[in-house]
Design a protein around this motif. Structure first.
Motif, short mmCIF file in Angstrom:
data_model
loop_
_atom_site.label_atom_id
_atom_site.label_comp_id
_atom_site.label_asym_id
_atom_site.label_seq_id
_atom_site.Cartn_x
_atom_site.Cartn_y
_atom_site.Cartn_z
N THR A 57 0.85 -1.18 0.00
CA THR A 57 0.00 0.00 0.00
C THR A 57 0.89 1.24 0.00
O THR A 57 1.84 1.33 0.79
CB THR A 57 -0.89 0.02 1.26
N CYS B 131 0.42 0.49 -9.77
CA CYS B 131 0.01 1.33 -8.64
C CYS B 131 -0.97 2.37 -9.17
O CYS B 131 -0.65 3.09 -10.11
CB CYS B 131 1.19 1.97 -7.92
N GLY C 88 -2.59 5.41 -0.15
CA GLY C 88 -3.59 4.39 0.13
C GLY C 88 -3.82 3.43 -1.02
O GLY C 88 -4.42 2.36 -0.84
N ASP C 89 -3.36 3.78 -2.24
CA ASP C 89 -3.51 2.88 -3.39
C ASP C 89 -2.69 1.61 -3.16
O ASP C 89 -1.61 1.65 -2.53
CB ASP C 89 -2.99 3.54 -4.68
N GLU C 90 -3.16 0.51 -3.69
CA GLU C 90 -2.39 -0.73 -3.68
C GLU C 90 -1.27 -0.63 -4.71
O GLU C 90 -1.39 0.05 -5.72
CB GLU C 90 -3.28 -1.91 -4.03
#
Length: 142
Positions: A3, A89, A136-138
């Motif tokens: 993350t 991402c 917060g993005d994977e």
């Protein structure tokens, strides 16, 4: 899978990067607005959160961006992946191009601590597909 914990950029070379909530990655360039962006194989720098935490455990007071990294991620060890690994991402796709960085002049962190993690733990990538990335993005290998 990891993350994104921080996205960092700087307006000028030679200054610490500042964390921002989101950014745009541009194909064959890097982070829009970052002084270090440009063509070549070192368009984006990535650093694993655990490596920063380990360094802090040695007594270092370092913030996101102090190592010149663009992306900090938790749950992924970038330096353990081979050159050529692709990372997705947000909307973007990156390709790992370099592990570690030779520092011609020791950085301010090295002068304070006698050590720096970028020569072994910092990795670099080029942008294959651009797009918006957010904290917060994977982020995961493909």
């Amino acid at each position: 899978m990891g993350t994104i914990q921080a996205i960092c950029l700087s307006d000028e070379k030679g200054t610490a990067k500042k964390a921002i909530a989101q950014a745009e990655l541009l194909v064959d360039h890097g982070l829009k607005g970052d002084a270090h962006a440009g063509s070549g194989n070192r368009q984006v720098s990535l650093l694993s959160l655990q490596k920063i935490l380990d360094f802090r455990a040695k007594g270092a007071t370092v913030e996101y961006g102090d190592f010149g990294e663009n992306i900090v991620a938790d749950g992924i060890d970038f330096a353990s992946h081979p050159i050529g690994t692709k990372f997705r991402c947000g909307e973007a796709l990156l390709e790992l191009t370099q592990i570690g960085k030779d520092c011609v002049n020791p950085c301010a962190i090295y002068h304070r601590m006698g050590d720096c993690i970028m020569p072994t733990q910092g990795v670099f990538a080029k942008v294959l597909q651009g797009g918006i990335i957010k904290t917060g993005d994977e982020i995961h290998g493909e």
